[in-house]
Design an enzyme around this catalytic site. Structure first.
Site, PDB file in Angstrom:
ATOM      1  N   HIS A 664       0.818  -1.228   0.000  1.00  0.00           N
ATOM      2  CA  HIS A 664       0.000   0.000   0.000  1.00  0.00           C
ATOM      3  C   HIS A 664       0.848   1.273   0.000  1.00  0.00           C
ATOM      4  CE1 HIS A 664       0.211   0.189   4.562  1.00  0.00           C
ATOM      5  NE2 HIS A 664       0.232   1.472   4.266  1.00  0.00           N
ATOM      6  N   ASP A 719      -0.846  -7.366   1.462  1.00  0.00           N
ATOM      7  CA  ASP A 719      -0.185  -6.050   1.520  1.00  0.00           C
ATOM      8  C   ASP A 719       1.335  -6.236   1.634  1.00  0.00           C
ATOM      9  OD1 ASP A 719       0.304  -3.393   1.692  1.00  0.00           O
ATOM     10  OD2 ASP A 719      -0.486  -3.124   3.721  1.00  0.00           O
ATOM     11  N   GLY A 811       3.196   5.841   9.203  1.00  0.00           N
ATOM     12  CA  GLY A 811       4.626   6.050   8.930  1.00  0.00           C
ATOM     13  C   GLY A 811       5.441   4.815   9.259  1.00  0.00           C
ATOM     14  N   SER A 813       4.234   1.880   8.425  1.00  0.00           N
ATOM     15  CA  SER A 813       3.813   0.933   7.384  1.00  0.00           C
ATOM     16  C   SER A 813       4.995   0.447   6.570  1.00  0.00           C
ATOM     17  CB  SER A 813       2.843   1.624   6.426  1.00  0.00           C
ATOM     18  OG  SER A 813       1.582   1.601   7.000  1.00  0.00           O
ATOM     19  N   GLY A 814       4.962  -0.840   6.203  1.00  0.00           N
ATOM     20  CA  GLY A 814       6.043  -1.416   5.394  1.00  0.00           C
ATOM     21  C   GLY A 814       7.204  -1.902   6.236  1.00  0.00           C
TER      22      GLY A 814
END
Ligand code: 4AZ
Length: 863
Positions: A664, A719, A811, A813-814
């Site tokens: 995402h 994701d 922030g 995320s990933g």
């Protein structure tokens, strides 16, 4: 012997002495006359008369001879036994080494005593040596076994002499020697001994057995340094060759550090990188003495520490001894350290603290407190108020001390002792006074504590809040909600359960949906008991009960493989969905066998490509919850910056040129094409977002972004994305890849994991500058579905702390969700994906399940 003929029955061979020869004397007398042998003459055969070596073969004389030989043999074997016992056991000697010190109260220290080459040093050393020998000779368990004694140094305090002594003692007397040396003071009976003809007095004599590790004789002892601090100057020193070449192997290096009389020394290791503690025997020890004796050791250090880790130590006198011991293997840079002297009075601590609030801490906090200090703080708040003390940081850990005993270093309040590592805690008083005592013994120090004291109204200690019995204040909503918010659980006692709760056997109320979730929420397990399988059955992870006999029978009886996943040591079995597949296509039934440093597949493929998931720096992870990371603590963490926007997402390094992140993060948006690789820069080895030009940081542009083809923008299913770097990075202490879990890898519910990132530190807040870390727990899928209904797919896991307050946020995320597996290896269990807000109660974060997508990562990246 050729003349010998076998004797006939009942006939005797008779020895004929040669003329003039004496009869053979065996102790019993035989007559050589044949007439004495009546009845035995007939058939007698004779040996040749001249063969004096031939013995009589028959008759009473022979028995006597045999008996004599037996006796002699017996005697000889007894003698041999005795000699073997005497020389091999009774007389076998062991070497014993002791280190110690003594005081020479009638002497004054002079500068020349600092240098062992001066005549003053040699003269005094000889006297002390002789005095020690005299003392040893007073004890029959000591004196006879003394071999050598040496004086290694002198220091101030009248004069203190540091010595070592070597003994060679029969094994069976070694314990008696140990005991006598432990009581060496007693040998110096008067405590104050004037040695005849030596003109010195000896007192405070102590001896300690030397650490056998330290006493190896084959060391290269050539690195010895003596350094004296200069007033107002910081003196630096380092291991030989630092930083350009590794420190020597098989070495014992000593640094004798001194300051002026009445000063103490502050020593800081500014860089520290020696062999890892678990892989080798190299270490550095710092002593609050000039003798390397365990009871005065302040710290033992090995491995590497990142530069932000506080490695400051303060002496209790004007001396310190730093010792580096190295083995034959490993090539490490070593350390750089600096020290300076300061007035002794600065170590004074404690006192009277008045007012409505204030702070206090152990001496030199956050540096390590000195050994052998006692501080007393008498805290007094206004008369009509009560006082409480909140310990914000608390590190009083001493090796080998059980946490419930606090026998060495401790804090004492109201007769209760506190030690070890503790999270923030409060101690309150029901008056306006409280006394806090701190004690450190002579060995091993830590960083200590810092605390604040506060006054409160005794009638309302927590205005608008609930008061825990510990004095802590918590939100009223947290009373009787099933969570232990007060450390003493006083918020969950005496509760009336609501209809959404059930009552545990111990009286606590817990949410009904916690029943039978595999977690012992009640503490007495009563929430899990009604749901157990009947005896003789095995409970599958999905709750199903199967007969115990079906466990590990090679068939998936549970339907989720949980009866076949963990069957002890790895055994080759028929391949199933839940069994680990080796490269040779064989399957093993051990849970999580990959990169656990044990060969499980016959072709060892489970241990291939395991150069991952290890961090270079030692880490003492002491605090749970969101907080600053240390440099190099998460060396696979990557920061992804979009042009003109700065940090947007996190990612994890999985090889020298591939990253894993969340799909995402690279969505096609109306005005910004986040899917365009040229928009992005990846920063590896980054700690502080403001310090991206630091030499430890390696940045790369992105060559390729591959989103998982099943990624669903609406549900966030699948994701996950992989990113290829424009060029490979070089692995360093701050940049390392993380391990990827196999498809069959299981992370059980309740397991602690770490999430890291520069995301917002509160919902709708702004991003962090320093990389943050938080410890959270794996939650079972049933509970996740209850808490986040209709949101989770099989590619997602939910992880968090259900009381709230700890979570990933915007922030992050990933970025990585990390699990620490066998042998301290770090695995990427998840990728930060989404959540219902941040850190809310009962709203854990959602993560992409990496194991589920392991094959896709392999196919797309080859890693
Ligand atoms: C985000 O927006 C985000 N609480 C990531 C994680 C969570 C929430 C939001 C989990 O990147």
């Amino acid at each position: 012997m050729k003349d010998y003929r076998p004797p006939k029955e009942k006939k005797m061979n008779i020895y004929h002495p040669p003329p003039g020869a004496k009869a053979y004397d065996s102790g019993l007398k035989y007559s050589s006359k044949t007439e004495d042998m009546n009845g035995f003459e007939e058939g007698v055969e004779f040996l040749p008369t001249m063969n004096a070596k031939k013995l009589e073969k028959r008759g009473p004389k022979r028995w006597v001879l045999v008996a004599a030989i037996v006796l002699i043999c017996l005697f000889l074997s007894l003698l041999t036994g005795f000699l073997v016992w005497h020389f091999k056991y009774r007389n076998s000697h062991v070497e014993k080494h002791y280190n110690g010190h003594l005081r020479l109260p009638t002497l004054r220290f002079m500068d020349a005593y600092e240098n062992s080459n001066t005549t003053e040093f040699v003269g005094l050393a000889n006297k002390v040596k002789q005095a020690l020998i005299n003392i040893y000779n007073k004890n029959p368990d000591v004196g006879p076994f003394h071999k050598r004694t040496g004086i290694s140094a002198f220091s101030e305090g009248s004069v203190i002499a540091y010595y070592w002594s070597q003994f060679s003692v029969p094994k069976y007397k070694a314990d008696a020697l140990d005991e006598a040396m432990a009581n060496i003071k007693a040998l110096n009976q008067t405590g104050l001994l004037k040695e005849r003809n030596l003109d010195i007095r000896v007192e405070s004599l102590v001896a300690f057995p030397s650490d056998p590790d330290i006493m190896k004789t084959s060391w290269d002892n050539s690195c010895r340094y003596a350094l004296h601090a200069k007033e107002g100057v910081i003196t630096s020193f380092s291991t030989p060759g630092f930083p350009n070449s590794p420190y020597p192997s098989n070495a014992r290096c000593l640094w004798v550090l001194r300051g002026d009389a009445d000063s103490v020394l502050s020593l800081t290791f500014t860089t520290f990188d020696v062999e890892q503690c678990h892989t080798g025997d190299d270490f550095v020890k710092v002593y609050d003495s000039l003798s390397p004796v365990e009871p005065h050791a302040l710290v033992k250090l090995c491995g590497s520490f990142n530069p932000s880790y506080n490695l400051t130590f303060v002496s209790s006198q004007n001396i310190l001894l730093v010792m580096l011991i190295t083995d034959a293997k490993g090539r490490y840079p070593g350390f750089k350290a600096e020290f300076f002297q300061m007035p002794k009075q600065m170590t004074s601590c404690g006192g009277v603290l008045m007012g409505t609030s204030g702070n206090f801490s152990t001496p030199y906090y956050p540096g390590h407190y000195p050994a052998g200090v006692d501080c007393v703080w008498n805290i007094m708040v206004p008369q009509n108020k009560n006082v409480k003390v909140r310990f914000r940081e608390f590190f009083l850990l001493e090796p080998g001390v059980p946490l419930d005993s606090c026998t060495k270093d401790y804090v004492e309040i109201n007769k209760e002792k506190y030690c070890g590592l503790r999270q923030s805690f409060v101690v309150s008083s029901k008056t306006n006074q409280i006394t806090v005592r701190f004690h450190s013994d002579l060995s091993f120090v830590d960083t200590g504590f810092w605390a604040e004291f506060l006054s409160y109204d005794s009638s309302d200690p927590c205005p608008g809040k609930f008061t825990c019995q510990t004095g802590r204040c918590i939100d009223k909503a947290r009373r009787c909600d099933g969570w232990l918010d007060c450390t003493d659980a006083s918020d969950e006692k005496n509760c009336n359960c609501t209809e959404k709760q059930f009552r545990c056997r111990n009286g606590w109320c817990k949410p009904k949906y916690w029943l039978c979730d595999g977690v012992n929420d009640c503490g007495d397990n009563s929430d899990e008991q009604q749901c157990q399988c009947p005896t003789g059955n095995f409970k599958c992870s999905n709750g199903k009960c199967i007969p115990e006999a079906q466990k590990c029978n090679g068939k998936d009886d549970c339907g989720d493989g949980s009866d076949e996943g963990d069957c002890g040591s790895a055994v080759t079995v028929a391949c199933q969905e839940y069994t680990y597949k080796c490269r040779n296509q064989q399957c093993v039934n051990k849970r999580n066998p990959e990169c656990d440093d044990e060969q499980d597949c016959s072709d060892n493929s489970d241990e291939d490509n395991c150069n991952c998931g290890k961090r270079a720096y030692n880490k003492k992870s002491r605090i749970v919850g969101g907080q600053d990371s240390d440099v190099g603590e998460w060396p696979w963490q990557v920061s992804l910056h979009a042009k003109g926007e700065g940090h947007i997402c996190g990612a994890s390094l999985i090889s020298d040129k591939w990253l894993v992140s969340a799909a995402h993060c690279f969505r096609q948006e109306q005005f910004v094409r986040y899917s365009d690789p040229t928009l992005w820069t990846a920063y590896m080895g980054l700690h502080d977002q403001r310090d991206r030009t630091n030499a430890k940081v390696q940045s790369r542009s992105i060559k390729k972004i591959i989103q998982n083809p099943y990624f669903n923008e609406y549900t966030f299913d699948y994701d996950i994305a992989v990113l290829e770097l424009s060029s490979p990075v070089t692995f360093t202490a701050e940049i390392e890849p993380v391990c990827l879990p196999d498809v069959t890898h299981e992370f059980p519910a309740g397991k602690a994991m770490w999430v890291t990132g520069w995301g917002a530190t509160q919902e709708d807040g702004i991003g962090a500058m320093i990389l943050q870390k938080a410890e959270i727990r794996m939650i079972n899928q049933t509970m996740c579905n209850t808490l986040l209904p209709n949101q989770l797919t099989r590619q997602m896991i939910c992880v968090g702390i259900l009381t709230g307050g700890v979570d990933a946020c915007q922030g992050d995320s990933g970025g990585p969700l990390i699990s620490i597996e066998a042998n301290n290896r770090f695995f990427l269990a998840g990728v930060v994906s989404f959540g219902d807000g941040c850190a809310r109660r009962n709203k854990p974060g959602v993560y992409t399940k990496v194991s589920k997508l392991r094959n896709w990562i392999k196919q797309t990246t080859g890693v």
